[in-house]
Design an enzyme around this catalytic site. Structure first.
Site, PDB file in Angstrom:
ATOM      1  CB  CYS A  84      -9.485  -9.680  -3.499  1.00 64.64           C
ATOM      2  SG  CYS A  84      -7.686  -9.584  -3.282  1.00 64.64           S
ATOM      3  CG  HIS A 185     -10.094  -6.250  -0.367  1.00 66.88           C
ATOM      4  ND1 HIS A 185     -10.634  -7.495  -0.113  1.00 66.88           N
ATOM      5  CD2 HIS A 185      -8.783  -6.456  -0.654  1.00 66.88           C
ATOM      6  CE1 HIS A 185      -9.686  -8.420  -0.233  1.00 66.88           C
ATOM      7  NE2 HIS A 185      -8.559  -7.814  -0.564  1.00 66.88           N
ATOM      8  CD  GLU A 187     -13.820  -6.751   1.274  1.00 66.56           C
ATOM      9  OE1 GLU A 187     -12.897  -7.584   1.395  1.00 66.56           O
ATOM     10  OE2 GLU A 187     -14.162  -6.279   0.176  1.00 66.56           O
TER      11      GLU A 187
END
Length: 205
Positions: A84, A185, A187
């Site tokens: 990011c 992202h 994650e």
């Protein structure tokens, strides 16, 4: 059985540390989170996260010695993953809310507000792999984005995987020597994100 890859997450004060640590542990990495560069040197790879304003992230990174660490790390050819705003920090500079920000200069390009009517770009999107991508070729999954700024590109690129929001095509991911970075992202991208992190770790082992 081989030892797990040791991944250091740079804590510069503005990053999704918990989510990144949890996702990396899910895919088998041993994770160290620290704001002490010396504690991160004895790892196999670094992760540079970042959320919020680019200028704030760069200020925090410089204050804890992380900018010097990242440049040294990349110069030595060691693997690094930016996420990011961490991805944005790797480029040459940025312009955010009329503020010019000097970035790390690891990747070529300038971070700017996306030329789209509706911002932020928030939600799931597909990506177009770079011509020589090792991580994204054949990938059909969607990834989770939340951002208003990025590096706008035109046409195919050897190192940049792209995505498009309201006609604005930007760098969704970079694979540049030892550096990998994602505007999205991983994650927070569910199974697709975990699969991407697994492929990244597999490149290191």
């Amino acid at each position: 059985m081989s030892d797990p890859v040791r991944v250091g997450i740079i804590d510069h004060g503005s990053g999704n540390l918990h989510s990144a640590r949890r996702a990396l542990r899910q895919v088998g990495a041993e994770v160290i989170v620290s704001n002490d560069p010396s504690a991160l040197l004895d790892t196999d790879a670094l992760v540079l996260p970042g959320v919020g304003a680019l200028a704030v992230c760069m200020t925090g990174l410089r204050a804890m010695g992380g900018a010097r660490l990242v440049r040294q790390w990349v110069d030595e050819g060691r693997p690094l993953l930016g996420i990011c705003v961490g991805h944005q920090m790797l480029f040459e500079r940025g312009r955010e809310r009329d503020v010019d920000v000097k970035c790390l200069g690891v990747l070529p390009g300038v971070v700017e507000e996306l030329p789209a009517e509706r911002l932020p770009h928030m939600g799931w999107n597909t990506v177009t792999p770079a011509t020589d991508s090792a991580l994204f070729q054949g990938v059909q999954e969607r990834f989770y984005f939340v951002h208003s700024y990025g590096v706008v590109v035109t046409g195919p690129h050897d190192h940049f995987t792209t995505a498009t929001h309201q006609g604005a095509t930007f760098v969704a991911a970079a694979e540049y020597g030892p550096v990998t970075s994602t505007q999205f992202h991983p994650e927070k991208s569910g199974i697709a994100g975990l699969a991407l992190l697994t492929r990244w770790l597999n490149q290191l082992s």
